[in-house]
Design a protein around this motif. Structure first.
Motif, PDB file in Angstrom:
ATOM      1  N   PHE A   1      -9.136  -8.283  12.014  1.00  0.00           N
ATOM      2  CA  PHE A   1      -7.807  -8.169  11.418  1.00  0.00           C
ATOM      3  C   PHE A   1      -7.380  -9.543  10.910  1.00  0.00           C
ATOM      4  O   PHE A   1      -7.188 -10.470  11.701  1.00  0.00           O
ATOM      5  CB  PHE A   1      -6.795  -7.642  12.438  1.00  0.00           C
ATOM      6  N   ILE A   2      -7.236  -9.669   9.618  1.00  0.00           N
ATOM      7  CA  ILE A   2      -6.885 -10.943   9.010  1.00  0.00           C
ATOM      8  C   ILE A   2      -5.441 -10.863   8.549  1.00  0.00           C
ATOM      9  O   ILE A   2      -5.081 -10.043   7.690  1.00  0.00           O
ATOM     10  CB  ILE A   2      -7.814 -11.268   7.830  1.00  0.00           C
ATOM     11  N   VAL A   3      -4.599 -11.707   9.117  1.00  0.00           N
ATOM     12  CA  VAL A   3      -3.163 -11.660   8.848  1.00  0.00           C
ATOM     13  C   VAL A   3      -2.795 -12.683   7.777  1.00  0.00           C
ATOM     14  O   VAL A   3      -3.092 -13.877   7.913  1.00  0.00           O
ATOM     15  CB  VAL A   3      -2.355 -11.945  10.136  1.00  0.00           C
ATOM     16  N   LEU A   4      -2.158 -12.199   6.718  1.00  0.00           N
ATOM     17  CA  LEU A   4      -1.689 -13.059   5.640  1.00  0.00           C
ATOM     18  C   LEU A   4      -0.184 -13.257   5.835  1.00  0.00           C
ATOM     19  O   LEU A   4       0.603 -12.341   5.641  1.00  0.00           O
ATOM     20  CB  LEU A   4      -1.970 -12.422   4.276  1.00  0.00           C
TER      21      LEU A   4
ATOM     22  N   CYS B   1     -13.193  -5.311   3.691  1.00  0.00           N
ATOM     23  CA  CYS B   1     -11.835  -4.769   3.761  1.00  0.00           C
ATOM     24  C   CYS B   1     -11.650  -3.718   2.679  1.00  0.00           C
ATOM     25  O   CYS B   1     -11.726  -4.035   1.493  1.00  0.00           O
ATOM     26  CB  CYS B   1     -10.802  -5.885   3.592  1.00  0.00           C
ATOM     27  N   SER B   2     -11.393  -2.495   3.081  1.00  0.00           N
ATOM     28  CA  SER B   2     -11.107  -1.437   2.119  1.00  0.00           C
ATOM     29  C   SER B   2      -9.729  -0.838   2.319  1.00  0.00           C
ATOM     30  O   SER B   2      -9.351   0.109   1.635  1.00  0.00           O
ATOM     31  CB  SER B   2     -12.168  -0.334   2.194  1.00  0.00           C
ATOM     32  N   ILE B   3      -8.967  -1.397   3.254  1.00  0.00           N
ATOM     33  CA  ILE B   3      -7.585  -0.955   3.459  1.00  0.00           C
ATOM     34  C   ILE B   3      -6.766  -2.123   4.002  1.00  0.00           C
ATOM     35  O   ILE B   3      -7.274  -2.955   4.763  1.00  0.00           O
ATOM     36  CB  ILE B   3      -7.509   0.258   4.408  1.00  0.00           C
ATOM     37  N   ALA B   4      -5.522  -2.187   3.557  1.00  0.00           N
ATOM     38  CA  ALA B   4      -4.617  -3.251   3.999  1.00  0.00           C
ATOM     39  C   ALA B   4      -3.294  -2.635   4.440  1.00  0.00           C
ATOM     40  O   ALA B   4      -2.984  -1.482   4.121  1.00  0.00           O
ATOM     41  CB  ALA B   4      -4.388  -4.258   2.879  1.00  0.00           C
ATOM     42  N   LEU B   5      -2.527  -3.403   5.167  1.00  0.00           N
ATOM     43  CA  LEU B   5      -1.219  -2.962   5.643  1.00  0.00           C
ATOM     44  C   LEU B   5      -0.188  -4.038   5.337  1.00  0.00           C
ATOM     45  O   LEU B   5      -0.281  -5.151   5.849  1.00  0.00           O
ATOM     46  CB  LEU B   5      -1.263  -2.697   7.155  1.00  0.00           C
ATOM     47  N   ALA B   6       0.747  -3.709   4.459  1.00  0.00           N
ATOM     48  CA  ALA B   6       1.881  -4.600   4.207  1.00  0.00           C
ATOM     49  C   ALA B   6       3.000  -4.203   5.161  1.00  0.00           C
ATOM     50  O   ALA B   6       3.173  -3.023   5.475  1.00  0.00           O
ATOM     51  CB  ALA B   6       2.354  -4.470   2.758  1.00  0.00           C
ATOM     52  N   LEU B   7       3.774  -5.180   5.628  1.00  0.00           N
ATOM     53  CA  LEU B   7       4.864  -4.856   6.543  1.00  0.00           C
ATOM     54  C   LEU B   7       6.020  -5.823   6.374  1.00  0.00           C
ATOM     55  O   LEU B   7       5.841  -6.954   5.916  1.00  0.00           O
ATOM     56  CB  LEU B   7       4.365  -4.839   7.979  1.00  0.00           C
ATOM     57  N   GLY B   8       7.181  -5.351   6.736  1.00  0.00           N
ATOM     58  CA  GLY B   8       8.388  -6.154   6.602  1.00  0.00           C
ATOM     59  C   GLY B   8       9.594  -5.248   6.672  1.00  0.00           C
ATOM     60  O   GLY B   8       9.615  -4.275   7.451  1.00  0.00           O
TER      61      GLY B   8
ATOM     62  N   LEU C   1      -7.465  -4.997   7.178  1.00  0.00           N
ATOM     63  CA  LEU C   1      -8.212  -4.327   8.239  1.00  0.00           C
ATOM     64  C   LEU C   1      -9.656  -4.219   7.771  1.00  0.00           C
ATOM     65  O   LEU C   1      -9.997  -3.401   6.913  1.00  0.00           O
ATOM     66  CB  LEU C   1      -7.625  -2.944   8.531  1.00  0.00           C
ATOM     67  N   ALA C   2     -10.496  -5.069   8.311  1.00  0.00           N
ATOM     68  CA  ALA C   2     -11.877  -5.181   7.833  1.00  0.00           C
ATOM     69  C   ALA C   2     -12.855  -4.620   8.857  1.00  0.00           C
ATOM     70  O   ALA C   2     -12.635  -4.722  10.068  1.00  0.00           O
ATOM     71  CB  ALA C   2     -12.207  -6.643   7.537  1.00  0.00           C
TER      72      ALA C   2
END
Length: 214
Positions: free
Chosen positions: A51-54, A186-193, A87-88
């Motif tokens: 899990f790589i957090v940007l 990584c073929s899916i990501a999660l944006a949050l806020g 999410l890799a």
């Protein structure tokens, strides 16, 4: 009759279309999410993910560069979100990878040392999901969706908005984040806020359309 808190959480959970770029998720809540991701269930407890957090503007700008060819509609959400998580999955999950899990269980007294070989035998399930070229992506990528579902539920409990993104350019992400991914994909990501002016009600099919109890 009052709703169960879990149902209440999910009833107000939002897939945000726009984020307020001025609102940040507090560090202490992000730490809850990180631990929830780490504790996510996976097939044979394989944990074939990274899990790589940007978090920084620079990191999110790098992600923004990956929308140059496709899925441009997701770029604004990535740039405005408080955080984005890649999410890799490990595309070539091996017996040696699984041995690290088993040895961790032995170190924590979950598995007795003399049971190591029998514990490693569970890797046969991974072998069933490995093609002739040693590729495990179909199986390991599926595990990341379990983590995604867990993350969305945790965000609902924390009253944080999240946007799952299948619409990402996997090939470009592999180039832009080559060092961080280190062979993972990584073929899916999660944006949050926190959403910006989201007023539409939640939309779901009626329960009888999707649920059958025998």
């Amino acid at each position: 009759m009052s709703q169960h808190p879990i149902v209440s959480d999910l009833a107000i959970r939002k897939t945000a279309k726009r984020y307020d770029p001025n609102k940040r998720v507090p560090k202490e809540l992000m730490e809850v999410l990180y631990e929830a991701l780490r504790l996510t269930a996976s097939s044979i407890n394989s944990q074939p993910w990274k899990f790589i957090v940007l978090e920084s503007g620079e990191a999110k700008a790098r992600m923004g560069e990956t929308f140059v060819n496709m899925f441009q509609f997701n770029k604004r959400q990535v740039l405005d979100a408080s955080h984005v998580i890649l999410l890799a999955h490990n595309p070539r999950y091996t017996r040696e990878d699984y041995a690290k899990v088993v040895d961790t269980d032995i170190a924590s007294n979950r598995t007795a040392p003399e049971e190591r070989d029998s514990a490693l035998a569970k890797f046969a399930f991974a072998e069933m999901n490995t093609d002739e070229n040693g590729n495990t992506s179909a199986w390991t990528n599926a595990q990341t969706y379990i983590a995604l579902g867990n993350a969305l539920h945790v965000l609902a409990r924390l009253n944080i908005d999240g946007t799952p993104m299948d619409g990402v350019d996997t090939a470009l992400i592999s180039k832009v984040f080559e060092k961080e991914l280190n062979g993972y994909v990584c073929s899916i990501a999660l944006a949050l806020g926190y959403h910006h002016n989201a007023t539409l009600p939640k939309s779901r099919l009626p329960k009888e359309n999707v649920l059958q109890v025998l």
